[in-house]
Motif scaffolding. Structure first.
Motif, PDB file in Angstrom:
ATOM      1  N   GLU A  64     -48.492 -13.982 -34.198  1.00  0.00           N
ATOM      2  CA  GLU A  64     -48.007 -14.436 -35.497  1.00  0.00           C
ATOM      3  C   GLU A  64     -47.645 -13.295 -36.440  1.00  0.00           C
ATOM      4  O   GLU A  64     -46.706 -13.400 -37.216  1.00  0.00           O
ATOM      5  N   ASN A  65     -48.399 -12.214 -36.408  1.00  0.00           N
ATOM      6  CA  ASN A  65     -48.208 -11.121 -37.360  1.00  0.00           C
ATOM      7  C   ASN A  65     -47.023 -10.253 -36.955  1.00  0.00           C
ATOM      8  O   ASN A  65     -46.992  -9.713 -35.852  1.00  0.00           O
ATOM      9  N   LYS A  66     -46.063 -10.124 -37.849  1.00  0.00           N
ATOM     10  CA  LYS A  66     -44.858  -9.334 -37.586  1.00  0.00           C
ATOM     11  C   LYS A  66     -44.838  -8.027 -38.379  1.00  0.00           C
ATOM     12  O   LYS A  66     -43.836  -7.331 -38.404  1.00  0.00           O
ATOM     13  N   GLU A  67     -45.959  -7.714 -39.020  1.00  0.00           N
ATOM     14  CA  GLU A  67     -46.073  -6.473 -39.797  1.00  0.00           C
ATOM     15  C   GLU A  67     -47.415  -5.816 -39.493  1.00  0.00           C
ATOM     16  O   GLU A  67     -48.198  -5.528 -40.395  1.00  0.00           O
ATOM     17  N   LEU A  68     -47.679  -5.582 -38.227  1.00  0.00           N
ATOM     18  CA  LEU A  68     -48.979  -5.066 -37.801  1.00  0.00           C
ATOM     19  C   LEU A  68     -49.330  -3.731 -38.439  1.00  0.00           C
ATOM     20  O   LEU A  68     -50.468  -3.521 -38.856  1.00  0.00           O
ATOM     21  N   VAL A  69     -48.362  -2.847 -38.519  1.00  0.00           N
ATOM     22  CA  VAL A  69     -48.604  -1.525 -39.112  1.00  0.00           C
ATOM     23  C   VAL A  69     -48.501  -1.620 -40.631  1.00  0.00           C
ATOM     24  O   VAL A  69     -49.374  -1.146 -41.360  1.00  0.00           O
ATOM     25  N   ASP A  70     -47.438  -2.244 -41.107  1.00  0.00           N
ATOM     26  CA  ASP A  70     -47.198  -2.328 -42.547  1.00  0.00           C
ATOM     27  C   ASP A  70     -48.325  -3.046 -43.287  1.00  0.00           C
ATOM     28  O   ASP A  70     -48.647  -2.708 -44.414  1.00  0.00           O
ATOM     29  N   GLU A 111     -53.009  -3.984 -40.215  1.00  0.00           N
ATOM     30  CA  GLU A 111     -53.752  -4.571 -39.093  1.00  0.00           C
ATOM     31  C   GLU A 111     -53.996  -3.530 -38.001  1.00  0.00           C
ATOM     32  O   GLU A 111     -55.027  -3.520 -37.366  1.00  0.00           O
ATOM     33  N   LEU A 112     -53.002  -2.683 -37.764  1.00  0.00           N
ATOM     34  CA  LEU A 112     -53.157  -1.568 -36.824  1.00  0.00           C
ATOM     35  C   LEU A 112     -53.138  -0.273 -37.614  1.00  0.00           C
ATOM     36  O   LEU A 112     -52.181   0.007 -38.335  1.00  0.00           O
ATOM     37  N   ASP A 113     -54.204   0.509 -37.473  1.00  0.00           N
ATOM     38  CA  ASP A 113     -54.234   1.805 -38.146  1.00  0.00           C
ATOM     39  C   ASP A 113     -53.895   2.904 -37.147  1.00  0.00           C
ATOM     40  O   ASP A 113     -53.593   2.632 -35.977  1.00  0.00           O
ATOM     41  N   SER A 114     -53.927   4.140 -37.597  1.00  0.00           N
ATOM     42  CA  SER A 114     -53.512   5.252 -36.739  1.00  0.00           C
ATOM     43  C   SER A 114     -54.396   5.376 -35.493  1.00  0.00           C
ATOM     44  O   SER A 114     -53.894   5.675 -34.411  1.00  0.00           O
ATOM     45  N   VAL A 172     -43.503   5.345 -34.372  1.00  0.00           N
ATOM     46  CA  VAL A 172     -43.065   5.002 -35.719  1.00  0.00           C
ATOM     47  C   VAL A 172     -43.401   3.526 -35.961  1.00  0.00           C
ATOM     48  O   VAL A 172     -43.482   2.745 -35.009  1.00  0.00           O
ATOM     49  N   PRO A 173     -43.609   3.144 -37.212  1.00  0.00           N
ATOM     50  CA  PRO A 173     -44.001   1.757 -37.492  1.00  0.00           C
ATOM     51  C   PRO A 173     -43.078   0.707 -36.874  1.00  0.00           C
ATOM     52  O   PRO A 173     -43.553  -0.328 -36.396  1.00  0.00           O
ATOM     53  N   GLU A 174     -41.783   0.969 -36.855  1.00  0.00           N
ATOM     54  CA  GLU A 174     -40.842  -0.016 -36.316  1.00  0.00           C
ATOM     55  C   GLU A 174     -41.154  -0.392 -34.865  1.00  0.00           C
ATOM     56  O   GLU A 174     -40.883  -1.505 -34.443  1.00  0.00           O
ATOM     57  N   ASN A 175     -41.704   0.544 -34.103  1.00  0.00           N
ATOM     58  CA  ASN A 175     -42.007   0.279 -32.692  1.00  0.00           C
ATOM     59  C   ASN A 175     -43.348  -0.421 -32.483  1.00  0.00           C
ATOM     60  O   ASN A 175     -43.645  -0.845 -31.365  1.00  0.00           O
ATOM     61  N   PHE A 176     -44.157  -0.549 -33.537  1.00  0.00           N
ATOM     62  CA  PHE A 176     -45.497  -1.107 -33.391  1.00  0.00           C
ATOM     63  C   PHE A 176     -45.806  -2.217 -34.393  1.00  0.00           C
ATOM     64  O   PHE A 176     -46.941  -2.667 -34.476  1.00  0.00           O
ATOM     65  N   ASN A 177     -44.818  -2.686 -35.128  1.00  0.00           N
ATOM     66  CA  ASN A 177     -45.047  -3.693 -36.168  1.00  0.00           C
ATOM     67  C   ASN A 177     -45.243  -5.097 -35.625  1.00  0.00           C
ATOM     68  O   ASN A 177     -45.787  -5.950 -36.309  1.00  0.00           O
ATOM     69  N   SER A 178     -44.792  -5.354 -34.398  1.00  0.00           N
ATOM     70  CA  SER A 178     -44.960  -6.682 -33.803  1.00  0.00           C
ATOM     71  C   SER A 178     -45.107  -6.534 -32.294  1.00  0.00           C
ATOM     72  O   SER A 178     -44.734  -5.504 -31.722  1.00  0.00           O
ATOM     73  N   VAL A 179     -45.637  -7.573 -31.684  1.00  0.00           N
ATOM     74  CA  VAL A 179     -45.778  -7.538 -30.232  1.00  0.00           C
ATOM     75  C   VAL A 179     -44.402  -7.455 -29.572  1.00  0.00           C
ATOM     76  O   VAL A 179     -44.231  -6.789 -28.547  1.00  0.00           O
ATOM     77  N   GLU A 180     -43.405  -8.073 -30.195  1.00  0.00           N
ATOM     78  CA  GLU A 180     -42.050  -8.010 -29.645  1.00  0.00           C
ATOM     79  C   GLU A 180     -41.500  -6.585 -29.696  1.00  0.00           C
ATOM     80  O   GLU A 180     -40.843  -6.138 -28.746  1.00  0.00           O
ATOM     81  N   ALA A 181     -41.771  -5.888 -30.789  1.00  0.00           N
ATOM     82  CA  ALA A 181     -41.308  -4.503 -30.917  1.00  0.00           C
ATOM     83  C   ALA A 181     -42.010  -3.598 -29.909  1.00  0.00           C
ATOM     84  O   ALA A 181     -41.377  -2.726 -29.304  1.00  0.00           O
ATOM     85  N   ILE A 182     -43.297  -3.822 -29.716  1.00  0.00           N
ATOM     86  CA  ILE A 182     -44.047  -3.022 -28.742  1.00  0.00           C
ATOM     87  C   ILE A 182     -43.502  -3.290 -27.339  1.00  0.00           C
ATOM     88  O   ILE A 182     -43.283  -2.365 -26.560  1.00  0.00           O
ATOM     89  N   TRP A 183     -43.263  -4.556 -27.030  1.00  0.00           N
ATOM     90  CA  TRP A 183     -42.741  -4.929 -25.709  1.00  0.00           C
ATOM     91  C   TRP A 183     -41.350  -4.332 -25.484  1.00  0.00           C
ATOM     92  O   TRP A 183     -41.050  -3.839 -24.395  1.00  0.00           O
ATOM     93  N   ALA A 184     -40.514  -4.344 -26.520  1.00  0.00           N
ATOM     94  CA  ALA A 184     -39.175  -3.752 -26.411  1.00  0.00           C
ATOM     95  C   ALA A 184     -39.277  -2.256 -26.132  1.00  0.00           C
ATOM     96  O   ALA A 184     -38.521  -1.716 -25.319  1.00  0.00           O
ATOM     97  N   LEU A 185     -40.219  -1.588 -26.785  1.00  0.00           N
ATOM     98  CA  LEU A 185     -40.444  -0.161 -26.548  1.00  0.00           C
ATOM     99  C   LEU A 185     -40.845   0.080 -25.099  1.00  0.00           C
ATOM    100  O   LEU A 185     -40.300   0.959 -24.423  1.00  0.00           O
ATOM    101  N   VAL A 186     -41.790  -0.702 -24.601  1.00  0.00           N
ATOM    102  CA  VAL A 186     -42.257  -0.555 -23.210  1.00  0.00           C
ATOM    103  C   VAL A 186     -41.098  -0.749 -22.249  1.00  0.00           C
ATOM    104  O   VAL A 186     -40.880   0.059 -21.340  1.00  0.00           O
ATOM    105  N   GLN A 187     -40.332  -1.813 -22.445  1.00  0.00           N
ATOM    106  CA  GLN A 187     -39.221  -2.091 -21.539  1.00  0.00           C
ATOM    107  C   GLN A 187     -38.181  -0.979 -21.570  1.00  0.00           C
ATOM    108  O   GLN A 187     -37.671  -0.574 -20.521  1.00  0.00           O
TER     109      GLN A 187
END
Length: 75
Positions: A19-25, A28-31, A55-70
């Motif tokens: 649900e959370n699309k702003e994990l870093v912002d 919810e996720l710290d350094s 960078v925050p853009e790559n870790f702000n959501s599970v979708e962004a993290i998955w896109a980075l991995v792929q």
């Protein structure tokens, strides 16, 4: 993506990653979480995540993290 969700749930069981699309912002996720997550992702998916990718853009959501991995698996 199921494995990614499992990794995230083990890292921070108190966070609703789907649900959370702003994990870093939102803080919810710290350094420390990001460093731990990067290590887990590198091990699990046999990828290298460079400092320029942390960078925050790559870790702000599970979708962004998955896109980075792929994307890194394709390289």
């Amino acid at each position: 993506m199921e494995t990614l969700l499992k990794i995230l749930a083990e890292l921070r069981p108190d966070v609703d990653f789907e649900e959370n699309k702003e994990l870093v912002d939102s803080g919810e996720l710290d350094s420390f979480d990001i460093v731990s997550l990067v290590g887990e992702l590198c091990d699990e998916y046999d990828i290298e995540i460079g400092a320029d990718e942390i960078v925050p853009e790559n870790f702000n959501s599970v979708e962004a993290i998955w896109a980075l991995v792929q994307r890194l698996q394709e390289d």
